[in-house]
Design a protein around this motif. Structure first.
Motif, PDB file in Angstrom:
ATOM      1  N   HIS A  32      15.997 -15.595  -5.617  1.00  0.00           N
ATOM      2  CA  HIS A  32      16.612 -16.921  -5.698  1.00  0.00           C
ATOM      3  C   HIS A  32      18.119 -16.729  -5.854  1.00  0.00           C
ATOM      4  N   PHE A  33      18.876 -17.162  -4.854  1.00  0.00           N
ATOM      5  CA  PHE A  33      20.315 -16.952  -4.807  1.00  0.00           C
ATOM      6  C   PHE A  33      21.085 -18.198  -5.210  1.00  0.00           C
ATOM      7  N   LYS A  34      22.182 -17.972  -5.890  1.00  0.00           N
ATOM      8  CA  LYS A  34      23.182 -19.008  -6.184  1.00  0.00           C
ATOM      9  C   LYS A  34      24.437 -18.646  -5.404  1.00  0.00           C
ATOM     10  N   GLN A  35      25.189 -19.631  -5.053  1.00  0.00           N
ATOM     11  CA  GLN A  35      26.436 -19.401  -4.333  1.00  0.00           C
ATOM     12  C   GLN A  35      27.472 -18.843  -5.300  1.00  0.00           C
ATOM     13  N   ALA A  36      28.044 -17.674  -4.975  1.00  0.00           N
ATOM     14  CA  ALA A  36      29.049 -17.040  -5.830  1.00  0.00           C
ATOM     15  C   ALA A  36      30.454 -17.527  -5.508  1.00  0.00           C
ATOM     16  N   ASN A  62      32.363 -17.237   5.865  1.00  0.00           N
ATOM     17  CA  ASN A  62      31.865 -16.372   4.792  1.00  0.00           C
ATOM     18  C   ASN A  62      30.652 -16.977   4.111  1.00  0.00           C
ATOM     19  N   VAL A  63      29.810 -16.115   3.591  1.00  0.00           N
ATOM     20  CA  VAL A  63      28.712 -16.478   2.705  1.00  0.00           C
ATOM     21  C   VAL A  63      28.747 -15.457   1.582  1.00  0.00           C
ATOM     22  N   ASP A  64      28.642 -15.914   0.341  1.00  0.00           N
ATOM     23  CA  ASP A  64      28.643 -15.021  -0.816  1.00  0.00           C
ATOM     24  C   ASP A  64      27.622 -15.548  -1.813  1.00  0.00           C
ATOM     25  N   LEU A  65      26.480 -14.858  -1.896  1.00  0.00           N
ATOM     26  CA  LEU A  65      25.357 -15.288  -2.729  1.00  0.00           C
ATOM     27  C   LEU A  65      24.970 -14.182  -3.702  1.00  0.00           C
ATOM     28  N   ARG A  79      23.422  -8.952  -4.081  1.00  0.00           N
ATOM     29  CA  ARG A  79      24.472  -9.786  -3.502  1.00  0.00           C
ATOM     30  C   ARG A  79      24.308  -9.837  -1.994  1.00  0.00           C
ATOM     31  N   VAL A  80      24.469 -11.014  -1.428  1.00  0.00           N
ATOM     32  CA  VAL A  80      24.456 -11.213   0.022  1.00  0.00           C
ATOM     33  C   VAL A  80      25.849 -11.657   0.443  1.00  0.00           C
ATOM     34  N   ARG A  81      26.376 -10.946   1.423  1.00  0.00           N
ATOM     35  CA  ARG A  81      27.658 -11.350   2.019  1.00  0.00           C
ATOM     36  C   ARG A  81      27.423 -11.542   3.510  1.00  0.00           C
ATOM     37  N   GLY A  82      28.017 -12.569   4.042  1.00  0.00           N
ATOM     38  CA  GLY A  82      27.922 -12.842   5.473  1.00  0.00           C
ATOM     39  C   GLY A  82      29.260 -13.265   6.009  1.00  0.00           C
ATOM     40  N   GLY A  83      29.417 -13.199   7.302  1.00  0.00           N
ATOM     41  CA  GLY A  83      30.674 -13.589   7.923  1.00  0.00           C
ATOM     42  C   GLY A  83      31.690 -12.477   7.866  1.00  0.00           C
ATOM     43  N   LEU A  84      32.949 -12.838   7.744  1.00  0.00           N
ATOM     44  CA  LEU A  84      34.034 -11.859   7.778  1.00  0.00           C
ATOM     45  C   LEU A  84      33.928 -10.839   6.655  1.00  0.00           C
ATOM     46  N   PHE A 124      21.931  -3.120   2.865  1.00  0.00           N
ATOM     47  CA  PHE A 124      21.026  -3.379   3.971  1.00  0.00           C
ATOM     48  C   PHE A 124      21.683  -4.426   4.875  1.00  0.00           C
ATOM     49  N   HIS A 125      21.358  -4.406   6.148  1.00  0.00           N
ATOM     50  CA  HIS A 125      21.875  -5.414   7.074  1.00  0.00           C
ATOM     51  C   HIS A 125      20.825  -5.748   8.122  1.00  0.00           C
TER      52      HIS A 125
END
Length: 172
Positions: A32-36, A62-65, A79-84, A124-125
């Motif tokens: 369960h992720f919250k937006q960081a 960007n996504v930062d969870l 932690r999940v990072r997406g985008g740039l 992981f990606h």
């Protein structure tokens, strides 16, 4: 078909997400992720047609969870990072507004996400995008829920498959 090429920057301040992570060794967990940090995106390149309506293209910058693992790595931050800040490029999304309909009525939205997932086992990606679908009533997409119904393979830094994610759900 007419193309409108004006870019508008927007921010999504709050979002909650969940996904199932399953490793090749059989361990699995619902995270369960919250937006960081707020998600920044641009709205651009809208196409208009009298037959089909308007298609609005978006770039997710960007996504930062963050989530706390309770099963696979108890107590560890995932932690999940997406985008740039993730795989180094923006992620794509779109909204389709049929002719004679308003976005406020609820229209189909889609996104194609690429993540970098930071875990105690390494990063992981995904190579195949997480295809999310949902109904939008405005931009930024507040009060919207998006889901994915596919299983996405995850890879480590050496491109070895380490697991999968599935059941992705995002509520804004």
């Amino acid at each position: 078909m007419k193309t409108i090429t004006k870019k508008i920057g927007m921010t999504l301040e709050n979002s909650n997400s969940k996904t199932y992570l399953e490793l090749l060794d059989g361990r699995s967990e619902e995270l369960h992720f919250k937006q960081a940090a707020p998600t920044h995106f641009t709205v651009s390149d809208s196409e208009f047609s009298l037959k089909t309506g308007v298609t609005v293209d978006l770039e997710i910058m960007n996504v930062d969870l963050v989530a706390t693992s309770s099963v696979i790595w108890p107590g560890a931050t995932i932690r999940v990072r997406g985008g740039l800040q993730g795989q180094g490029r923006t992620m794509k999304a779109s909204a389709s507004i049929p002719f004679n309909k308003k976005m406020a009525d609820g229209v189909q939205g889609e996104s194609w996400l690429y993540w970098v997932i930071e875990t105690p086992q390494g990063e992981f990606h995904n190579k195949k995008p997480i295809h999310m679908k949902g109904t939008l009533k405005g931009l930024p997409p507040k009060d919207a829920t998006f889901y994915s119904d596919s299983v996405i393979p995850l890879f480590d830094a050496e491109d070895n498959q380490v697991g999968t994610i599935y059941g992705c759900l995002q509520s804004n």
